[in-house]
Design an enzyme around this catalytic site. Structure first.
Site, PDB file in Angstrom:
ATOM      1  N   ASP A   1      32.534  93.382   7.120  1.00  0.00           N
ATOM      2  CA  ASP A   1      33.114  93.008   5.839  1.00  0.00           C
ATOM      3  C   ASP A   1      33.166  94.275   4.995  1.00  0.00           C
ATOM      4  O   ASP A   1      32.134  94.741   4.501  1.00  0.00           O
ATOM      5  CB  ASP A   1      32.258  91.936   5.155  1.00  0.00           C
ATOM      6  CG  ASP A   1      32.788  91.567   3.782  1.00  0.00           C
ATOM      7  OD1 ASP A   1      33.996  91.285   3.665  1.00  0.00           O
ATOM      8  OD2 ASP A   1      31.994  91.567   2.821  1.00  0.00           O
TER       9      ASP A   1
ATOM     10  N   ASP B   1      27.365  90.385   1.451  1.00  0.00           N
ATOM     11  CA  ASP B   1      28.238  91.174   2.333  1.00  0.00           C
ATOM     12  C   ASP B   1      27.837  91.007   3.797  1.00  0.00           C
ATOM     13  O   ASP B   1      28.698  90.904   4.670  1.00  0.00           O
ATOM     14  CB  ASP B   1      28.213  92.650   1.919  1.00  0.00           C
ATOM     15  CG  ASP B   1      28.656  92.823   0.474  1.00  0.00           C
ATOM     16  OD1 ASP B   1      29.831  92.551   0.186  1.00  0.00           O
ATOM     17  OD2 ASP B   1      27.826  93.196  -0.363  1.00  0.00           O
TER      18      ASP B   1
ATOM     19  N   GLU C   1      37.504  92.037   8.586  1.00  0.00           N
ATOM     20  CA  GLU C   1      38.270  91.237   7.640  1.00  0.00           C
ATOM     21  C   GLU C   1      39.452  92.054   7.132  1.00  0.00           C
ATOM     22  O   GLU C   1      39.316  93.239   6.837  1.00  0.00           O
ATOM     23  CB  GLU C   1      37.379  90.814   6.473  1.00  0.00           C
ATOM     24  CG  GLU C   1      37.945  89.668   5.685  1.00  0.00           C
ATOM     25  CD  GLU C   1      36.944  89.087   4.719  1.00  0.00           C
ATOM     26  OE1 GLU C   1      36.586  87.914   4.889  1.00  0.00           O
ATOM     27  OE2 GLU C   1      36.518  89.811   3.798  1.00  0.00           O
TER      28      GLU C   1
END
Length: 165
Positions: free
Chosen positions: A7, A140, A67
């Site tokens: 991420d 995160d 992502e």
């Protein structure tokens, strides 16, 4: 299969590593790579790359998932995020690992069942899927685990969206 989920963020980049057969998941490691906003972007990117390389060397994932960039209100922030994603993709490719990319909507849809889920809902699902012995409180790292589980789930169904290393 062992999956590394990433991420990306210009100050906090989450990583999560899971062992999964697509139905059951076990957390191997998770954390947040923190860099200082006072450092130059190039120094932050270098630090993120080095930390991701250490995780790959230590845990030897079979594949990775990152992502995708979402549309940000601030174009400058979106550009910095794109730089971090580029570094993550490069590090994964250098390691010879296949990598997939998923939108935040797809990740949330996959792990929560609703593409517009809130962060708290994603965190709740991570605790449900990984069990109480793997509590992840860092947002995160939790998001990175969700990316990894999304990929493992979709890969097991033959629906993974990937690029070859």
């Amino acid at each position: 299969m062992r999956v590394l989920g990433i991420d990306c963020g210009s100050e906090r980049t989450g990583y999560g590593i899971v062992d999964s057969d697509g139905r059951t998941h076990r957390m191997v490691a998770a954390g947040t790579i923190r860099v200082s906003s006072k450092d130059s972007l190039s120094k932050r990117l270098q630090s993120i790359a080095a930390a991701l390389r250490r995780q790959i060397d230590c845990y030897k994932p079979d594949c990775a998932a990152v992502e995708e960039v979402f549309h940000a209100v601030n174009p400058k922030s979106a550009l910095k995020l794109a730089h971090v994603r580029g570094v993550a993709l490069l590090v994964v490719a250098e390691a010879g690992i296949d990598c997939a990319e998923y939108s935040p909507l797809k990740v949330k849809q996959s792990v929560v069942g609703y593409g517009r889920a809130e962060k708290e809902q994603v965190q709740f699902m991570m605790e449900s899927l990984l069990g109480p012995e793997a509590p992840v409180k860092e947002p995160d790292a939790c998001d990175a685990l969700a990316v990894a589980i999304c990929h493992a789930t979709l890969e097991s169904r033959g629906m993974a969206v990937g690029v070859r290393a």
